[in-house]
Design an enzyme around this catalytic site. Sequence first.
Site, mmCIF file in Angstrom:
data_model
loop_
_atom_site.group_PDB
_atom_site.id
_atom_site.type_symbol
_atom_site.label_atom_id
_atom_site.label_comp_id
_atom_site.label_asym_id
_atom_site.label_seq_id
_atom_site.Cartn_x
_atom_site.Cartn_y
_atom_site.Cartn_z
ATOM 1 N N GLU A 238 -9.526 -1.709 5.607
ATOM 2 C CA GLU A 238 -10.057 -1.347 6.921
ATOM 3 C C GLU A 238 -11.352 -2.109 7.202
ATOM 4 O OE1 GLU A 238 -8.201 0.342 8.751
ATOM 5 O OE2 GLU A 238 -7.660 2.328 8.015
ATOM 6 N N ASP B 78 0.818 -1.210 0.000
ATOM 7 C CA ASP B 78 0.000 0.000 0.000
ATOM 8 C C ASP B 78 0.853 1.262 0.000
ATOM 9 O OD1 ASP B 78 1.013 -0.269 2.572
ATOM 10 O OD2 ASP B 78 -0.907 -0.664 3.508
ATOM 11 N N HIS C 44 -6.890 -4.355 10.422
ATOM 12 C CA HIS C 44 -6.668 -4.159 8.990
ATOM 13 C C HIS C 44 -5.410 -4.868 8.521
ATOM 14 C CE1 HIS C 44 -4.249 -0.101 9.418
ATOM 15 N NE2 HIS C 44 -3.479 -1.147 9.575
ATOM 16 N N ASN D 237 -7.042 -2.359 14.572
ATOM 17 C CA ASN D 237 -8.434 -2.647 14.208
ATOM 18 C C ASN D 237 -8.553 -3.864 13.287
ATOM 19 O OD1 ASN D 237 -7.459 -1.716 11.778
ATOM 20 N ND2 ASN D 237 -8.823 0.046 11.619
HETATM 21 P P1 PGA Z 1 2.547 -1.024 12.698
HETATM 22 O O1 PGA Z 1 1.373 -1.016 11.631
HETATM 23 O O2 PGA Z 1 3.495 -2.086 12.248
HETATM 24 O O3 PGA Z 1 3.156 0.343 12.620
HETATM 25 O O4 PGA Z 1 1.919 -1.340 14.022
HETATM 26 C C1 PGA Z 1 0.841 -2.227 11.224
HETATM 27 C C2 PGA Z 1 -0.333 -1.979 10.321
HETATM 28 O O5 PGA Z 1 -1.042 -0.981 10.529
HETATM 29 O O6 PGA Z 1 -0.543 -2.788 9.407
#
Ligand code: PGA
Length: 243
Positions: A143, A67, A138, A136
């Site tokens: 999302e 992404d 995702h 959450n």
């Molecule tokens: P993070 O993000 O590794 O910074 O916790 C993970 C994500 O949001 O996929």
Amino acid sequence: MKVIVCETYEEMSRCAADVVADVMKARHDCVLGLATGSTPVGMYDELVRRYEAGELDFSAVRSVNLDEYYPISPDNAQSYRYFMNTNLFDRVNIDKAQTAVPDGSAPDPEAECRAYEEKIAALGQVDIQVLGIGQNGHIGFNEPAEALHPLTHLTALTESTIKANARFFSEDEVIPTSALTMGMGTILRAKKILILANGEAKADAIATLLSGMLTTSCPASFLNLHDDVVVICDRAAMSKVQA
Ligand code: PGA
């Protein structure tokens, strides 16, 4: 689903690097599906260490990233292209022309999403897709929602994701509220999936993932449809899993 619980972040990172290194050794021109965020940073450091030690060769490796924020310029220090260059690509012998990150500066995001899907299809199957997981649930920027997208698409970020990512931005920087992301089908088409999680903040998402059920309120739970998923996490991330 294979679950590996580690004692420390360093152990998790080494263990994740082992899984990626095995794929690279099995196929010198493998296609790596890569992720950004704080979680895989230690894994990238470990892959760089192994490259410097002469154990890994990236010269024929191709890569696709999950992404990118939208809109954002690739040379913006907050962009995921910049993250990949600084955390991995500039530190190993990968051919940057063979690395793909969705273009956050594309004038037509829908066209960019279609082109990105075609690019991935042209590479053949992704050999291993590395994932972090949002608080959450995702994966990529898929999302929680009533319905999930199968393909690469432009998406609005949820408040919880914008808040979680605000720590990477300084006060005067505008935090992007949209992103281009691989869809659920794009991710699930990878041959193998490696998902990493550390810390208590990920405990609910990991508990839902490991419950084995599917729910669009936790997009990661759709990984239960895949038959080769490795979960590497620490005890804090495992703390809400029902025995
Ligand atoms: P993070 O993000 O590794 O910074 O916790 C993970 C994500 O949001 O996929």
